[in-house]
Design a protein around this motif. Sequence first.
Motif, PDB file in Angstrom:
ATOM      1  N   CYS A 310       0.638  -1.130   0.002  1.00 15.37           N
ATOM      2  CA  CYS A 310       0.170  -0.114  -0.431  1.00 15.37           C
ATOM      3  C   CYS A 310       0.736   1.508   0.178  1.00 15.37           C
ATOM      4  O   CYS A 310       2.240   1.440   0.396  1.00 15.37           O
ATOM      5  N   ARG A 311       0.333   2.353  -0.256  1.00 18.00           N
ATOM      6  CA  ARG A 311       0.789   3.589  -0.498  1.00 18.00           C
ATOM      7  C   ARG A 311       0.220   4.999   0.615  1.00 18.00           C
ATOM      8  O   ARG A 311      -0.741   4.813   0.089  1.00 18.00           O
ATOM      9  N   LEU A 312       1.379   5.282   1.348  1.00 15.31           N
ATOM     10  CA  LEU A 312       0.072   5.719   2.359  1.00 15.31           C
ATOM     11  C   LEU A 312       0.410   7.437   1.112  1.00 15.31           C
ATOM     12  O   LEU A 312       0.631   7.948   0.705  1.00 15.31           O
ATOM     13  N   THR A 316      -5.398   5.864   2.149  1.00 12.73           N
ATOM     14  CA  THR A 316      -5.057   5.117   3.449  1.00 12.73           C
ATOM     15  C   THR A 316      -4.557   6.549   4.303  1.00 12.73           C
ATOM     16  O   THR A 316      -3.716   6.967   3.900  1.00 12.73           O
ATOM     17  N   THR A 317      -3.862   6.770   5.249  1.00 11.16           N
ATOM     18  CA  THR A 317      -4.170   7.170   6.734  1.00 11.16           C
ATOM     19  C   THR A 317      -2.876   6.218   7.242  1.00 11.16           C
ATOM     20  O   THR A 317      -2.729   6.273   8.696  1.00 11.16           O
ATOM     21  N   ASP A 318      -2.930   4.656   6.537  1.00  8.89           N
ATOM     22  CA  ASP A 318      -2.320   3.881   7.129  1.00  8.89           C
ATOM     23  C   ASP A 318      -0.857   4.219   7.114  1.00  8.89           C
ATOM     24  O   ASP A 318       0.022   4.210   6.479  1.00  8.89           O
ATOM     25  N   GLU A 319       0.289   4.421   8.572  1.00 10.26           N
ATOM     26  CA  GLU A 319       1.475   4.929   8.947  1.00 10.26           C
ATOM     27  C   GLU A 319       2.312   4.031   8.336  1.00 10.26           C
ATOM     28  O   GLU A 319       3.762   3.778   7.977  1.00 10.26           O
ATOM     29  N   CYS A 321       2.415   1.582   5.509  1.00  8.64           N
ATOM     30  CA  CYS A 321       2.621   2.251   4.587  1.00  8.64           C
ATOM     31  C   CYS A 321       4.621   1.912   3.913  1.00  8.64           C
ATOM     32  O   CYS A 321       4.440   2.706   2.940  1.00  8.64           O
ATOM     33  N   GLY A 322       4.384   3.253   4.872  1.00  5.73           N
ATOM     34  CA  GLY A 322       5.828   4.148   4.330  1.00  5.73           C
ATOM     35  C   GLY A 322       6.988   3.005   4.076  1.00  5.73           C
ATOM     36  O   GLY A 322       7.802   2.790   4.216  1.00  5.73           O
TER      37      GLY A 322
END
Lengths: 649, 319
Positions: A310-312, A316-319, A321-322
């Motif tokens: 995934c990409r921040l 998404t705010t899923d950190e 993903c960084g």
Amino acid sequence: MTGRRREALLLAVVVACAAAARGEPPYVVTEEREPCAAHDPERSVYFGDLHVHTAFSQDASTQGTRNTPRDAYRFALGERIGLQPHDARGRPLRSLQIGRPLDFAAVTDHAEMLGETEICKTPGMSGHESLVCRLYRRFPRVAFFVMNAKTSKADASRFGFCGPGGVHCLEAARTPWREVQEAAEGAYDRSAACSFTTFIGYEWTASQQTNNLHRNVIFRNARVPDLPTSFYEAGTAEALWQAIGKECLDRGDGCDALVIPHNSNISNGLMFRTQRSDGSESPITADDARTRARFERLVEVMQHKGDSECRLGAGTTDELCGFEKLSFANFLQKYLPFLREPPDPRSFTRAALLVGLLQQQKLGANPFQFGLIASTDTHLGTPGAVEEYQHPGHGGAGAPASQAVPKGLPDDLEFNPGGLAAVWAEENTRDAIFAALWRREVYGTSGPRITVRFFGGWSHPANLCEVESLVKAGYADGVAMGGELHERDASGRAPVFAVSALRDPGTAARPGTPLQRIQIIKGWVGNGRARQAVYEIAGDPDNGASVDLDSCKASGPGDDALCAVWRDPDFDPAEPAFYYARVVETPTCRWSTWVCNAHAVDCRRPDSVPSELAPCCDPGHRRTIQERAWTSPIWYTPAPGLAAPEGTG
Amino acid sequence: MAAWRRRPTLHFVAIGALLFAGEALLASSWGPAASAPEPLRISAAQVAELRRGWLARTGRLPDASELEALIADAVDEEVLVREARARGYHRSDPLVQRRLVRNLRFVNDDPQRSDADLFAEALALGVDRTDRVVRRRLVQKLELGARGAVAEPTPEELEAFLARHAERFAQPARVRLSHVFVSRDRRGEGAGAEAKRLLARLRDGSLGAAEARDLGDPFLHPRDLPARSPQELAGMFGEGFAREAARLEPGPWTGPIPSSYGLHLVRVHECSPPRLPDLASVRARVRDAWLAERAEAELAARLRRWRPRYAVSVEDAAS
């Protein structure tokens, strides 16, 4: 009686014998071999690498890789092998050994045995002064892409000099392909020890304007097509599936294969398209979706060339993903930084899983119902070389080391050692592991051997983590990772998930890292829109664990084991959804930090840092890593249920 | 004599023998040895390049013996490339052809020119002699050829090879055990005392099977394991546990044995020592290892045979 019929009969006998010997295994046995001494109906976890290049890949061999498929399997079994560069007597100047052997591996050299090379870009290589190279250099850098573009056309035709009946072409491709098969056979443990499994495979290496569409093809057993299908024979993924159907599945002799895409992160959004690639750009049909789902039951979520989960900032705010992101959207941008733009959000697996739910609603078939694995994509012939503390650089698109031991960082700063594929199988044999891959009862890790069970169902009790029978109940009353839940009880109760994880035990010399947390990632379609959410279900994201960047010594708390039972609090039975678990370790030193420390780089004194180590002090340098595991999803589909894709398994 | 003339089978045999002998003769004289091979000259520029390469690798210039070794290696590569060319591999190998045509297409604007035409031009320009990919490919073809030339091993040879490399093919020891787990996460410092308490209960014989089953903390791996090798146990519990477990004999509950996760009380039901397998069950692996060893020796032998055919001269690098 024809040979094929005789073989089919033999097969039937083998299947019958195996079934009689120890009860029916839940998968078809397609090969003759000794039964395993250890067979566990509740399944054990096996770790492997399904993406390995050797000297048979021209992009590896021109970087000085001399390790053959045989050497790669020796390495996977725990032997120390040499790495380029080599000295005058052919002795390698470097060597590498993994701390513990792998359970399985597949060598996947490029079907296009003549990959593009970068000789002309690299002074000092022999050939650098050739006429062609001198001309190349009139177009600095661009040459590489022009060359790539030549192989990126869907209509690339065969060359006309294959001799009468194509005999030279066939012979030339057959020899290495036979070698690949013999090396796999030569390392496969068919004895009762069942200590190591190999798979025959290859990489189909297509790209579109340098947008990566690469896929690995993994065969179930020793019955494989006469030749691998390269980009030249099949210019699109559709053509590849068709070729495998014709040359493998349709033979009816037990030949079976899976296709595993990788590096969707640099596909510029093209890996998971919902248009046909035949030039018509018309939307895919239900049949197209089912064909894709038949072959592409798995995707590499992470490997040497970055993370594809995934990409921040992309919905998404899923950190988390960084994690291990590349800063470019395709290979052209890697080499021409002024073109760079953030990777297309559609390039990532989570986004594709969501598109799959939408397609399911639209077509009645989900083209992107895939499980997750990871692998290395090593170009050194070193399967399973995932340890951060001794990353030698994996070559390929990374830094070549054919002429000299790299003085600075042995790989591009953004690249990483890659990960492993974990499978839940009854035993360590080709049939059992292939069946697990088919079921998607598999997961990927960014390197460590974290053990994760993931079950979903409707009636799992809240105390499942407290009882010994978690696994038994998980299978009996629900499905494991990779499975599907269908609307069952009219009461509208939400599904329950159990995730249980053990940290990597590591080795005596290098114990594994404790776990920090378990999360469940949910994707669903609500009001016709794709939604996602991340739930913390075990552990503590703020447990204060840290790592000393100078000594790489970890400190602070962490868990040996984490387990949680979680019922979806936001469940709506009308909304299709998927759920997968992410198990995260406490922070450790990233490979680049180990290298920078070994060279005593002091970023406070920039003048003291030699240019080859300058990346150590790059503001974008990620010094720590939180290694992790991603399970395959469990899908929930409102009635009417999903049509199960046809196939074996 | 008359009988001889009337028997066609014998004719075939005789003709076959003649053809065979002829081909063998041809084969032995075929290649560079048939005509005077072009002298193999390592130029001063090449020597300088070798020295530069060594400097880059090691940070210093090669000494005399090292330079000699570097040159010998360069000579060997050139010998292999020339032998491959003498066999026409550079003309017949489609991968070489594809590479050369691609090179020429890139620098050539005329899209009308045929592959064959471009290929001929590449050969005329000698691109195939210098292109690194082509050279690697040619050497690789010889390597694969050497492997193809090794005869199938006899069963006796395989048996001997298996005996010689027993450690590579040995079937591992196995132990079948049950264990009761005491979690370090849950019990912390108290784990040792808890383990001692549980061991006493397991040993005093008053527990029913169901009660014994409920003892201890939950653990993800099964309580009763199928027969596992030390390597498998190390993967599940850590190396320390696997080492300890390998020392146990079948008998009553014992322990605690520490793992990566806590303490375990262990009962071994049966164990079997490592043993050498029958050839039949490892034949493919033994055969492959045998062939790999022979192929390497074969290529080395061929190189030794080919090397003297070339008049080698090394230009003195005055630098």
